[in-house]
Scaffold this active site. Structure first.
Site, PDB file in Angstrom:
ATOM      1  N   GLY A 233       0.705  -1.434  -0.009  1.00  0.00           N
ATOM      2  CA  GLY A 233       0.070   0.057   0.028  1.00  0.00           C
ATOM      3  C   GLY A 233       0.745   1.337  -0.105  1.00  0.00           C
ATOM      4  O   GLY A 233       2.053   1.091  -0.210  1.00  0.00           O
ATOM      5  N   GLU A 267      -1.830  -5.728  -1.694  1.00  0.00           N
ATOM      6  CA  GLU A 267      -1.417  -6.307  -0.370  1.00  0.00           C
ATOM      7  C   GLU A 267      -0.756  -5.037   0.699  1.00  0.00           C
ATOM      8  O   GLU A 267       0.245  -5.072   1.146  1.00  0.00           O
ATOM      9  CB  GLU A 267      -0.261  -6.926  -0.609  1.00  0.00           C
ATOM     10  N   PRO A 268      -1.834  -4.231   1.178  1.00  0.00           N
ATOM     11  CA  PRO A 268      -1.284  -3.215   1.995  1.00  0.00           C
ATOM     12  C   PRO A 268      -1.006  -3.766   3.322  1.00  0.00           C
ATOM     13  O   PRO A 268      -1.566  -4.521   3.845  1.00  0.00           O
ATOM     14  CB  PRO A 268      -2.442  -2.208   1.950  1.00  0.00           C
ATOM     15  N   GLY A 269       0.205  -3.216   3.888  1.00  0.00           N
ATOM     16  CA  GLY A 269       0.362  -3.637   5.520  1.00  0.00           C
ATOM     17  C   GLY A 269       0.479  -2.350   6.255  1.00  0.00           C
ATOM     18  O   GLY A 269      -0.482  -2.115   6.790  1.00  0.00           O
ATOM     19  N   TYR A 310      16.777   1.650   9.363  1.00  0.00           N
ATOM     20  CA  TYR A 310      16.205   2.685   8.526  1.00  0.00           C
ATOM     21  C   TYR A 310      16.540   4.299   8.681  1.00  0.00           C
ATOM     22  O   TYR A 310      16.143   5.005   8.015  1.00  0.00           O
ATOM     23  CB  TYR A 310      14.787   2.481   7.883  1.00  0.00           C
ATOM     24  N   CYS A 336      23.441  -2.902  24.519  1.00  0.00           N
ATOM     25  CA  CYS A 336      24.629  -2.313  24.482  1.00  0.00           C
ATOM     26  C   CYS A 336      25.319  -2.117  22.967  1.00  0.00           C
ATOM     27  O   CYS A 336      26.001  -2.990  22.658  1.00  0.00           O
ATOM     28  CB  CYS A 336      25.616  -3.488  25.188  1.00  0.00           C
ATOM     29  N   GLU A 337      24.554  -0.893  22.476  1.00  0.00           N
ATOM     30  CA  GLU A 337      25.303  -0.636  21.056  1.00  0.00           C
ATOM     31  C   GLU A 337      24.829   0.684  20.749  1.00  0.00           C
ATOM     32  O   GLU A 337      23.767   0.989  21.299  1.00  0.00           O
ATOM     33  CB  GLU A 337      24.482  -1.489  19.986  1.00  0.00           C
ATOM     34  N   TYR A 364       5.724  -3.000  11.481  1.00  0.00           N
ATOM     35  CA  TYR A 364       7.149  -3.369  11.261  1.00  0.00           C
ATOM     36  C   TYR A 364       7.721  -2.814  12.685  1.00  0.00           C
ATOM     37  O   TYR A 364       9.158  -2.508  12.864  1.00  0.00           O
ATOM     38  CB  TYR A 364       7.769  -2.720  10.248  1.00  0.00           C
TER      39      TYR A 364
HETATM   40  N1  LLP Z   1       3.750  -7.366  -0.572  1.00  0.00           N
HETATM   41  C1  LLP Z   1       4.879  -7.727  -0.626  1.00  0.00           C
HETATM   42  C2  LLP Z   1       5.606  -8.543  -1.654  1.00  0.00           C
HETATM   43  C3  LLP Z   1       5.993  -6.878   0.159  1.00  0.00           C
HETATM   44  O1  LLP Z   1       7.176  -7.202   0.247  1.00  0.00           O
HETATM   45  C4  LLP Z   1       5.474  -5.846   1.145  1.00  0.00           C
HETATM   46  C5  LLP Z   1       6.558  -5.433   2.215  1.00  0.00           C
HETATM   47  C6  LLP Z   1       4.185  -5.420   1.173  1.00  0.00           C
HETATM   48  C7  LLP Z   1       3.314  -6.359   0.454  1.00  0.00           C
HETATM   49  C8  LLP Z   1       3.654  -4.698   2.033  1.00  0.00           C
HETATM   50  O2  LLP Z   1       4.034  -3.325   2.098  1.00  0.00           O
HETATM   51  P1  LLP Z   1       3.430  -2.141   2.930  1.00  0.00           P
HETATM   52  O3  LLP Z   1       1.971  -1.861   2.408  1.00  0.00           O
HETATM   53  O4  LLP Z   1       3.494  -2.424   4.396  1.00  0.00           O
HETATM   54  O5  LLP Z   1       4.483  -0.909   2.459  1.00  0.00           O
HETATM   55  N2  LLP Z   1      10.438  -3.355   7.692  1.00  0.00           N
HETATM   56  C9  LLP Z   1      10.168  -2.302   6.776  1.00  0.00           C
HETATM   57  C10 LLP Z   1       9.097  -2.511   5.693  1.00  0.00           C
HETATM   58  C11 LLP Z   1       9.678  -3.715   4.936  1.00  0.00           C
HETATM   59  C12 LLP Z   1       8.441  -3.917   3.760  1.00  0.00           C
HETATM   60  C13 LLP Z   1       8.906  -5.339   3.154  1.00  0.00           C
HETATM   61  N3  LLP Z   1       7.685  -5.582   2.244  1.00  0.00           N
HETATM   62  C14 LLP Z   1       9.796  -0.978   7.430  1.00  0.00           C
HETATM   63  O6  LLP Z   1       9.854  -1.140   8.668  1.00  0.00           O
HETATM   64  O7  LLP Z   1       9.759   0.111   6.995  1.00  0.00           O
END
Ligand code: LLP
Length: 411
Positions: A233, A267-269, A310, A336-337, A364
């Site tokens: 997303g 596929e929003p997260g 990041y 400890c970093e 995340y």
């Molecule tokens: N679909 C696929 C194939 C993905 O690899 C991802 C995220 C999503 C959907 C979901 O994307 P979103 O809607 O959440 O942007 N740990 C990192 C983010 C890693 C994202 C990995 N893939 C952070 O904290 O920013």
């Protein structure tokens, strides 16, 4: 402590008192609103929204999204198990990721998931072989890399030639033809995912514009694709970034997909759960270093890795009735970093014992938590109106060490 800072109708100080800190606090209403916003914006297209489990896989959170009608995007057998335990529908579940193991593929096939998003030819062969052994046809889509710059942090940009993800655009037709030559596959779609925390709409639209001529070529060759999956997303506001307008994104997609008989999948997260969660932490000490001040809190990089990994910005609010004066400090954890920080050079008023709210920690954060420094993972609490409940108890040391301890005994 003051009651004025609340999650829905529950003061954060009451939550900290009851559950201790560090603790992740989630608002059910914010999740519902975020999901509904996607549904409304895209209503003309009736997409299947598949919540990306990796953003936050807590079973109670998955159950809530399932109750809203969400499907799921998974990247491991473990995430599929979560979806199943939470009551999610495998027929609305898609399996992404570059390294699916044989066991994971078999597990997904026996549970009749909706689709595998396939990222390489060897993966196609592996899925074909396993489907053959199980006497079934595996539903697949190919993840095509549109070579579009998502203009996000390099670690979460995935749509460029240099990234490990997807099948190269130039090889897409050949890959589809190869898939068609394998007897145990059912080719149903095409997908892409160019990156996460997208703050600009144009790369998303550009990716779709690049994929449509490919779909036309595939159609001309006799492929009958049922869906197109546009991946994750839009980004969220952590600080002062501007983020894409969801209705604008939806109408651009609707325009480009008009007249095509393609089901849209998303596929929003982050944009479904990121703003729904915060991390509550207590100030342990104020330390005046030679060059810098430090606010040392009881949460650390193991609870929220994003700033360390990041250089991500998370807002921090003091939700206590503090008597402290403002000063500039790094907000750091006990690990400890020197890389263990939640904020750098932040103007903050805080004293030992104050309660701080680290904002936008729904996505995340807990899902990337670790036990580094033998720290127990924090509790998670879901708030709904005036109600609240534990959705993951704080880990304790005996649980954390049990596996290793049992090995000690067997030596
Ligand atoms: N679909 C696929 C194939 C993905 O690899 C991802 C995220 C999503 C959907 C979901 O994307 P979103 O809607 O959440 O942007 N740990 C990192 C983010 C890693 C994202 C990995 N893939 C952070 O904290 O920013």
């Amino acid at each position: 402590m003051t009651d004025s800072f609340k999650c829905e109708q529950v003061p954060y100080c009451a939550l900290a008192e009851q559950y201790g800190t560090p603790v992740y606090i989630y608002s059910q209403q914010v999740m519902t609103d975020a999901f509904t916003q996607y549904q409304h914006a895209f209503s003309a297209l009736q997409p299947l929204i598949c919540y990306a489990v990796k953003a936050n896989g807590n079973l109670s959170i998955l159950r809530h999204f399932a109750s809203l009608g969400s499907g799921f995007d998974i990247v491991s057998g473990g995430e599929l198990q979560r979806v199943l335990l939470a009551g999610g529908d495998p027929a609305k579940t898609i399996f992404s990721g570059v390294g699916k193991s044989k066991a994971e593929i078999e597990f997904a096939l026996t549970n009749n998931i909706l689709c595998f998003n396939v990222e390489s030819l060897p993966e196609l062969e592996r899925i074909n072989t396993i489907a053959g052994k199980l006497g079934t046809h595996a539903p697949i889509s190919l993840r095509i890399n549109p070579n579009v710059d998502a203009r996000t942090h390099p670690y979460i940009s995935t749509g460029l030639k240099a990234n490990k993800f997807g099948i190269a655009y130039a090889e897409a037709l050949a890959a589809y033809q190869y898939a068609a030559s394998l007897p145990n596959l059912n080719i149903i779609g095409l997908d892409c995912h160019i990156g996460s925390q997208l703050t600009d709409l144009s790369p998303l639209v550009e990716a779709l514009e690049r994929l449509l001529p490919l779909i036309d070529q595939l159609t001309a060759l006799g492929f009958q694709l049922k869906h197109i999956d546009l991946g994750g997303g839009i980004g969220i506001v952590y600080h002062n970034e501007s983020v894409p307008d969801l209705p604008a994104y939806a109408s651009a997609v609707a325009k480009l997909l008009a007249g095509r008989n393609l089901k849209l999948m998303l596929e929003p997260g982050r944009s479904l759960i990121g703003n729904a969660g915060d991390l509550l932490t207590t100030v342990e000490y104020i330390k005046q270093g030679e060059e810098k001040n430090f606010v040392i809190v009881d949460a650390a990089m193991n609870d929220l890795m994003r700033p360390s990994l990041y250089q991500a910005y998370h807002g921090i609010l003091n939700v206590s009735e503090t008597t402290a004066d403002e000063f500039v400090a790094d907000v750091v954890g006990p690990i400890c970093e020197s890389g263990d920080f939640l904020a750098k050079d932040r103007t903050i008023a805080a004293k030992a014992g104050d309660l701080l709210l680290v904002q936008c920690a729904g996505a995340y954060a807990s899902s990337m938590a670790s036990n580094y420094n033998t720290r127990c993972r924090a509790a998670e609490v879901l708030v709904n109106g005036t109600e609240h409940r534990l959705i993951r108890p704080r880990e304790n040391l005996s649980e954390l060490l049990a596996n290793e301890q049992s090995c000690l005994r067997t030596i």
